[in-house]
Design a protein around this motif. Sequence first.
Motif, PDB file in Angstrom:
ATOM      1  N   GLN A  25       0.892  -1.266   0.219  1.00 50.12           N
ATOM      2  CA  GLN A  25       0.181   0.066   0.105  1.00 50.12           C
ATOM      3  C   GLN A  25       0.753   1.349  -0.069  1.00 50.12           C
ATOM      4  OE1 GLN A  25      -3.026  -1.388  -1.077  1.00 50.12           O
ATOM      5  NE2 GLN A  25      -3.500   0.513  -0.218  1.00 50.12           N
ATOM      6  N   ASP A  55       1.860   1.735  -3.681  1.00 53.36           N
ATOM      7  CA  ASP A  55       0.413   2.336  -4.325  1.00 53.36           C
ATOM      8  C   ASP A  55       0.261   3.761  -3.977  1.00 53.36           C
ATOM      9  OD1 ASP A  55       0.379  -0.286  -5.270  1.00 53.36           O
ATOM     10  OD2 ASP A  55      -1.337  -0.881  -4.037  1.00 53.36           O
ATOM     11  N   SER A  89      -5.614  -0.041  -5.967  1.00 54.78           N
ATOM     12  CA  SER A  89      -5.336  -0.084  -4.844  1.00 54.78           C
ATOM     13  C   SER A  89      -6.553  -0.588  -3.844  1.00 54.78           C
ATOM     14  CB  SER A  89      -4.781   1.229  -4.183  1.00 54.78           C
ATOM     15  OG  SER A  89      -4.521   1.491  -3.191  1.00 54.78           O
ATOM     16  N   ILE A 124      -7.095  -3.749  -1.260  1.00 61.15           N
ATOM     17  CA  ILE A 124      -7.679  -3.452  -0.078  1.00 61.15           C
ATOM     18  C   ILE A 124      -8.567  -4.605   0.120  1.00 61.15           C
ATOM     19  CG2 ILE A 124      -8.596  -1.916   1.701  1.00 61.15           C
ATOM     20  CD1 ILE A 124      -7.178   0.125   0.324  1.00 61.15           C
TER      21      ILE A 124
END
Length: 212
Positions: free
Chosen positions: A19, A22, A163, A167
């Motif tokens: 993350q 990203d 992204s 998640i």
Amino acid sequence: LTFLFAASLAMGFYFTFSQKGDAKNINYTGQIRYRSYQLALFVNKYPTLQGGEKDHARRDILNLEGEFETILYGLRDGNKALGLKGFKMPQKMEEGIFNYNDPWWQFDRHVQDFQERIKPLILHILKFEGQEEAKDALKMYNKEVPLLVGDIDRTVHLLQQLSERKISEFHNVEFIILGLFFTAVGVSFLLSTFFVRRPLLSILRGISAFSR
């Protein structure tokens, strides 16, 4: 249980690292979108300037153009100085199969558009001394820039969607691992009750009877 706990921790660390990458890509893609506006502002103002102001503006335009290219190539191919790993060229590209949801292909397209359509117009405008001489080139430049900015904007949204998908997938995997963890705890408790606790109670009753 130890394996499931370790897998959950490993997934958490991997997700956090992923993350961060990203977020950095989305941030830098937003920066090249912003720099497109800056370039358009400087380039349109350039023909109206005179003397030292014009020389200073020329340096600013070239520096901004260089920063734009550095970030753009860094997003596609990677740039250690910027902390960008870049995206890998998909194997299907060699077969002529394009995926509109592939970030590498999107950034490669932005690179080509900038090199073939935007940069030559900027350099062409910088050659002219007066505003009238640069009028046609500016008109073409102002026509092409919104197309590039809109295209980059769509790439920002694409990266955000990818992204968000990561998640969602991470949450699903974590729920599965936690479900397996609690299931293993429940099964272990039941097994210990039937195969450990009951035999021990039987032995204790036998010892009590023998002592009596």
